[in-house]
Design an enzyme around this catalytic site. Structure first.
Site, PDB file in Angstrom:
ATOM      1  N   SER A  46       0.824  -1.200   0.000  1.00 61.53           N
ATOM      2  CA  SER A  46       0.000   0.000   0.000  1.00 61.53           C
ATOM      3  C   SER A  46       0.860   1.253   0.000  1.00 61.53           C
ATOM      4  CB  SER A  46      -0.873  -0.013   1.264  1.00 61.53           C
ATOM      5  OG  SER A  46      -1.464   1.242   1.492  1.00 61.53           O
ATOM      6  N   TYR A  90      -2.376  -1.002  10.770  1.00 62.77           N
ATOM      7  CA  TYR A  90      -2.582  -1.570   9.425  1.00 62.77           C
ATOM      8  C   TYR A  90      -1.381  -1.257   8.537  1.00 62.77           C
ATOM      9  CZ  TYR A  90      -3.828  -1.302   4.513  1.00 62.77           C
ATOM     10  OH  TYR A  90      -3.785  -1.405   3.150  1.00 62.77           O
ATOM     11  N   LYS A 118       1.818  -3.661   6.707  1.00 66.51           N
ATOM     12  CA  LYS A 118       2.236  -3.652   5.301  1.00 66.51           C
ATOM     13  C   LYS A 118       3.736  -3.362   5.191  1.00 66.51           C
ATOM     14  CE  LYS A 118      -1.696  -4.444   3.184  1.00 66.51           C
ATOM     15  NZ  LYS A 118      -1.928  -5.757   2.548  1.00 66.51           N
TER      16      LYS A 118
END
Length: 338
Positions: A124, A149, A153
């Site tokens: 991302s 989150y 990643k």
């Protein structure tokens, strides 16, 4: 070539199956259906005219994953599976670290044991944090991620790079997505968030279809042309096609590849609202709210590396994205819940 998609019943995964099938790849799906719907796979099957082998398995379930690998014998994995709501990750950090990190460790171990050393990872743009430069290139240093989150990643990118560095037989492609919106042109599959949407476009479409009263625009005093946050929105079908191009790199034994997948154009929140109204002739009521903590003013990429090395570039514009998003929502006002 047989490809296993973890999280393949989700928004991006379901669209990617169609592109992979079009390119001649065989596909199987592993998904625990936590944030996806089996009807998505049923509808994809109708679009491509064939059944999709499906295993309802959590990526933390080593035994279940092993059975799927033994049955399907995949040569590569596209790893979509992961929890992805920013706000929820702040409230439930342990759940996010356990699911996204532990699950990937188990997946990589099962892959290694079955001689499958090719992986495309859904990363991302959030790994850039508050970016050091705009437009963002892959050479831009990774920044501090403001939520668990994003941390998962960023850390999983490091893990995958270490795995490839330790064993040159591995081919690892890290795809840093910008903001996927839109839906398949058939209007039968699209973004189907559980509960209140976390992302802009499904919120817009739910306001347009009458499910939500108005869109909240968080902040109108950013240093942008209209004061609202600017992002790089990319059509989900363009994003799906990027995975097919990434597989071709894997088949060339690329080693490690890192690519931004975006259009290279920044659109503000109000740009998207205006494009939606223009494309569809449907008004979207909105009101300005205070800024959200952790949001940045501007984030869009330079996608030149993906064009140069993968032969990929986005084909769809913002009005295409808005039109296809609305086509999905108006035909499926309650998503997959008919």
């Amino acid at each position: 070539m047989k490809i296993l998609l973890t999280g393949g019943a989700g928004y991006i995964g379901s669209h990617t199956i169609i592109e992979l099938d079009k390119a001649g790849y065989q596909v199987a799906v592993v998904d625990n259906l936590y944030n996806s719907n089996p009807k998505a796979l049923e509808r994809v099957s109708k679009i491509i005219g064939k059944e999709i082998p499906f295993y309802k398995v959590d990526i933390r379930d080593e035994e279940g994953l092993t059975k799927a690998f033994e049955a399907e014998k995949p040569e590569a994995v596209i790893h979509f599976a992961g929890l992805k709501a920013v706000g929820e990750s702040v409230a439930k950090p342990l759940e996010y670290y356990h699911n996204n990190m532990t699950g990937t460790f188990i997946l990589l171990d099962v892959m290694r044991k079955h001689g499958c050393k090719n992986i495309i990872f859904s990363s991302s743009a959030t790994v850039y944090g508050d970016p050091a430069q705009i437009p963002i290139t892959e050479a831009c240093p990774k920044g501090h991620c403001t939520n668990p989150y994003g941390q998962t990643k960023s850390m999983l990118e490091e893990v995958l790079m270490d795995v490839q560095k330790a064993d040159s037989e591995w081919n690892v492609v890290l795809l840093r997505y910008f903001n996927p919106i839109g839906a398949h042109q058939s209007g039968t599959i699209g973004e189907n968030p559980n509960g209140i949407p976390n992302n802009l476009m499904p919120y817009i479409t739910q306001v347009a279809v009458g499910k939500r009263e108005e869109l909240g625009v968080f902040g109108n005093d950013y240093d942008t042309h209209d004061g609202t946050g600017v992002r790089d929105y990319i059509h989900v079908c363009d994003l799906a096609a990027g995975h097919v191009c990434a597989l071709k790199a894997i088949q060339r034994n690329c080693g490690l590849g890192i690519y931004n997948l975006g259009t290279g154009h920044g659109y503000s929140v109000l740009d998207v609202v205006n494009a939606f109204e223009k494309a569809n002739g449907v008004p979207v009521k909105y009101s300005i709210k205070p800024r959200r903590p952790g949001d940045i003013a501007t984030c869009y990429c330079n996608p030149a590396k993906a064009k140069e090395e993968l032969g990929w570039e986005a084909q769809y514009g913002i009005e295409d994205m808005c039109r296809d998003s609305w086509n999905w929502q108006k035909n499926n006002p309650n998503g997959y819940d008919e």
